[in-house]
Design an enzyme around this catalytic site. Structure first.
Site, PDB file in Angstrom:
ATOM      1  N   GLU A 193     -27.916 -35.890 -54.415  1.00 12.78           N
ATOM      2  CA  GLU A 193     -29.116 -36.057 -55.262  1.00 12.78           C
ATOM      3  C   GLU A 193     -29.262 -37.536 -55.595  1.00 12.78           C
ATOM      4  O   GLU A 193     -30.357 -38.024 -55.837  1.00 12.78           O
ATOM      5  CB  GLU A 193     -28.989 -35.240 -56.552  1.00 12.78           C
ATOM      6  CG  GLU A 193     -29.636 -33.871 -56.468  1.00 12.78           C
ATOM      7  CD  GLU A 193     -29.665 -33.160 -57.801  1.00 12.78           C
ATOM      8  OE1 GLU A 193     -28.580 -32.859 -58.338  1.00 12.78           O
ATOM      9  OE2 GLU A 193     -30.761 -32.890 -58.317  1.00 12.78           O
ATOM     10  N   HIS A 239     -31.804 -20.855 -54.975  1.00  9.82           N
ATOM     11  CA  HIS A 239     -31.410 -22.003 -55.811  1.00  9.82           C
ATOM     12  C   HIS A 239     -32.334 -22.069 -57.029  1.00  9.82           C
ATOM     13  O   HIS A 239     -33.377 -22.723 -57.005  1.00  9.82           O
ATOM     14  CB  HIS A 239     -31.483 -23.302 -54.991  1.00  9.82           C
ATOM     15  CG  HIS A 239     -30.944 -24.508 -55.707  1.00  9.82           C
ATOM     16  ND1 HIS A 239     -30.071 -25.406 -55.106  1.00  9.82           N
ATOM     17  CD2 HIS A 239     -31.139 -24.979 -56.966  1.00  9.82           C
ATOM     18  CE1 HIS A 239     -29.768 -26.371 -55.968  1.00  9.82           C
ATOM     19  NE2 HIS A 239     -30.413 -26.144 -57.103  1.00  9.82           N
ATOM     20  N   HIS A 298     -24.355 -29.044 -55.127  1.00 10.60           N
ATOM     21  CA  HIS A 298     -25.440 -30.012 -55.217  1.00 10.60           C
ATOM     22  C   HIS A 298     -24.915 -31.286 -54.563  1.00 10.60           C
ATOM     23  O   HIS A 298     -23.921 -31.860 -55.037  1.00 10.60           O
ATOM     24  CB  HIS A 298     -25.785 -30.302 -56.678  1.00 10.60           C
ATOM     25  CG  HIS A 298     -26.643 -29.253 -57.303  1.00 10.60           C
ATOM     26  ND1 HIS A 298     -26.259 -27.953 -57.397  1.00 10.60           N
ATOM     27  CD2 HIS A 298     -27.886 -29.330 -57.851  1.00 10.60           C
ATOM     28  CE1 HIS A 298     -27.232 -27.268 -57.987  1.00 10.60           C
ATOM     29  NE2 HIS A 298     -28.225 -28.078 -58.262  1.00 10.60           N
ATOM     30  N   THR A 323     -24.568 -21.867 -65.861  1.00  8.02           N
ATOM     31  CA  THR A 323     -23.278 -22.410 -66.281  1.00  8.02           C
ATOM     32  C   THR A 323     -22.759 -21.610 -67.470  1.00  8.02           C
ATOM     33  O   THR A 323     -23.366 -21.663 -68.545  1.00  8.02           O
ATOM     34  CB  THR A 323     -23.455 -23.883 -66.743  1.00  8.02           C
ATOM     35  OG1 THR A 323     -24.424 -24.524 -65.925  1.00  8.02           O
ATOM     36  CG2 THR A 323     -22.139 -24.629 -66.728  1.00  8.02           C
ATOM     37  N   HIS A 339     -30.912 -26.113 -74.067  1.00  2.83           N
ATOM     38  CA  HIS A 339     -29.673 -25.408 -74.445  1.00  2.83           C
ATOM     39  C   HIS A 339     -29.546 -25.233 -75.956  1.00  2.83           C
ATOM     40  O   HIS A 339     -28.874 -24.319 -76.426  1.00  2.83           O
ATOM     41  CB  HIS A 339     -28.449 -26.159 -73.892  1.00  2.83           C
ATOM     42  CG  HIS A 339     -28.322 -26.041 -72.392  1.00  2.83           C
ATOM     43  ND1 HIS A 339     -27.836 -27.052 -71.596  1.00  2.83           N
ATOM     44  CD2 HIS A 339     -28.635 -25.034 -71.546  1.00  2.83           C
ATOM     45  CE1 HIS A 339     -27.859 -26.663 -70.321  1.00  2.83           C
ATOM     46  NE2 HIS A 339     -28.342 -25.447 -70.273  1.00  2.83           N
TER      47      HIS A 339
HETATM   48  C1  6MZ Z   1     -28.347 -30.805 -60.831  1.00  2.00           C
HETATM   49  C2  6MZ Z   1     -29.228 -29.214 -62.219  1.00  2.00           C
HETATM   50  C3  6MZ Z   1     -30.537 -29.516 -61.770  1.00  2.00           C
HETATM   51  O1  6MZ Z   1     -26.858 -23.614 -65.951  1.00  2.00           O
HETATM   52  O2  6MZ Z   1     -27.799 -23.847 -68.255  1.00  2.00           O
HETATM   53  N1  6MZ Z   1     -29.333 -28.245 -63.141  1.00  2.00           N
HETATM   54  N2  6MZ Z   1     -28.153 -29.856 -61.743  1.00  2.00           N
HETATM   55  N3  6MZ Z   1     -29.554 -31.157 -60.361  1.00  2.00           N
HETATM   56  C4  6MZ Z   1     -30.686 -30.553 -60.814  1.00  2.00           C
HETATM   57  N4  6MZ Z   1     -31.882 -31.006 -60.340  1.00  2.00           N
HETATM   58  C5  6MZ Z   1     -33.035 -31.200 -61.122  1.00  2.00           C
HETATM   59  N5  6MZ Z   1     -31.386 -28.697 -62.394  1.00  2.00           N
HETATM   60  C6  6MZ Z   1     -30.634 -27.907 -63.227  1.00  2.00           C
HETATM   61  O3  6MZ Z   1     -29.267 -24.267 -66.231  1.00  2.00           O
HETATM   62  C7  6MZ Z   1     -29.475 -25.635 -66.541  1.00  2.00           C
HETATM   63  C8  6MZ Z   1     -28.405 -26.472 -65.887  1.00  2.00           C
HETATM   64  O4  6MZ Z   1     -28.557 -26.446 -64.454  1.00  2.00           O
HETATM   65  C9  6MZ Z   1     -28.176 -27.684 -63.881  1.00  2.00           C
HETATM   66  C10 6MZ Z   1     -27.772 -28.599 -65.032  1.00  2.00           C
HETATM   67  O5  6MZ Z   1     -26.380 -28.538 -65.209  1.00  2.00           O
HETATM   68  C11 6MZ Z   1     -28.493 -27.955 -66.220  1.00  2.00           C
HETATM   69  O6  6MZ Z   1     -27.867 -28.237 -67.461  1.00  2.00           O
HETATM   70  P1  6MZ Z   1     -28.053 -23.390 -66.826  1.00  2.00           P
HETATM   71  O7  6MZ Z   1     -28.557 -21.992 -66.779  1.00  2.00           O
END
Ligand code: 6MZ
Length: 336
Positions: free
Chosen positions: A202, A14, A199, A99, A66
């Site tokens: 949370e 994860h 997820h 994503t 981003h």
């Molecule tokens: C939910 C999370 C997260 O996809 O652009 N992301 N989603 N809970 C969390 N807990 C802290 N941490 C990260 O990586 C960044 C994206 O991962 C998800 C969010 O959608 C975030 O924009 P990528 O590589």
């Protein structure tokens, strides 16, 4: 114990790509293009400082990150660096997740983004030949996305199954988005033989948790708000736990009261993970050491915990599991 955990072979299941970027890389990218994308100095400090931030702040940080990872070459670079950092931490197998993003302004489509990530994974998508870490990819659906966008991600994942994509994740700000929006895509993923991780819990949302469990996902992430009954219903589903992330986002109060204790104590399948090693300034070794300390677990228990993760990986190839099991057997021999 940290030294022991660093030497331990580990499996990471994860880790979000854009949350795992090195601070030095964020600073460098921001310095070269920060002004052009409207990223202020304070924003960069906010991303790279080592402080607590609640979930809402966390998602603002991801939006800032981003802004500087909008080019194909940058996406390939951060993928390569993130994998290098995990390999240096003795991770032997990783499922990184990201994503796929459409960004017309920068000429990026979900597919070209995915191709850029895979370019950064080159050399890591082998089936266990050689000593290098193995890597696989999970495509995330962001809770801000529409049903059509989510379906487009699943379609891509299915088309790239032979190229290293093993599953689909549902993530993003848990306070937004309706479960019903994502169901068609998640069901489609299951029909296409892709593994699914969600997820879950949370933030408190018992209705959503119930629907998630009914879908029978292959793994669940976080489960911070799960009640005892909800945990019991999830008993056979491997759970990805990220202690530092949960503490820093104020989802749990202390390491000692982290739900790892309850889940591990019940003998449920569980794997320790980093979530966002860049944003939370952690490593997988640190997560193992934190848990060992908080729950008074000895080296044998930590080795056992790390070895069990082989059973929870999404790659179905028997060869991959055999190779990983061999690496853990060697670690047991060294330990004895
Ligand atoms: C939910 C999370 C997260 O996809 O652009 N992301 N989603 N809970 C969390 N807990 C802290 N941490 C990260 O990586 C960044 C994206 O991962 C998800 C969010 O959608 C975030 O924009 P990528 O590589």
């Amino acid at each position: 114990m940290l030294e022991f955990c660093q030497a331990l072979p580990k499996i990471e299941l994860h880790a979000h790509l854009n949350g795992s970027i090195r601070n030095s890389t964020i600073r460098e990218l921001a310095a070269s293009k920060g002004d052009a994308v409207g990223l202020a100095r304070e924003d960069i400090l906010k991303i790279t400082e080592d402080g607590d931030r609640n979930l809402a702040e966390c998602f603002r940080l991801f939006d800032l990150i981003h802004k500087v990872t909008t080019e194909h070459t940058t996406v390939t670079r951060i993928t390569r660096e993130v994998l290098q950092d995990f390999a240096d931490d003795n991770v032997i197998y990783i499922e990184i997740r990201t994503t796929p993003k459409d960004n017309a302004k920068f000429g990026i489509t979900k597919q070209s983004y995915l191709d850029s990530v895979l370019a950064g994974m080159e050399g890591y998508i082998h089936k266990g030949e050689g000593s290098k870490m193995m890597a696989r990819l999970i495509l995330s659906i962001d809770r801000r996305e529409t049903t059509e966008q989510a379906l487009a991600t699943v379609k891509l994942a299915a088309a790239y199954k032979t190229k290293g994509v093993v599953g689909i994740d549902l993530s993003g700000n848990p306070s937004i988005g309706e479960w019903a929006t994502f169901v068609p895509a998640l069901r489609k993923a299951q029909q296409q033989g892709l593994k699914v991780t969600l997820h879950a819990g949370e933030v408190t949302n018992s209705t959503e948790i119930k629907s998630m469990l009914e879908m029978q996902p292959d793994r669940l992430g976080h489960v911070c708000t799960f009640t005892d009954d909800e945990l019991e219903s999830a008993r056979d589903i491997p759970i990805e736990l990220c202690p530092t992330s949960n503490l820093r986002t104020e989802s749990v109060k202390s390491y000692g009261t982290h739900h790892f204790g309850k889940i591990y104590g019940r003998g449920m399948p569980v794997v320790l993970c980093t979530d966002d090693s860049g944003v939370f300034n952690t490593t997988l070794s640190k997560e193992y050491a934190i848990v060992a300390d908080a729950f008074s677990m000895d080296e044998e228990a930590m080795l056992q915990l790390a070895s069990k993760a082989v059973d929870y990986i999404f790659d179905a190839s028997p060869n991959v599991r055999t190779v990983l099991k061999g690496k853990f057997s060697a670690a047991w021999m060294r330990w004895n």
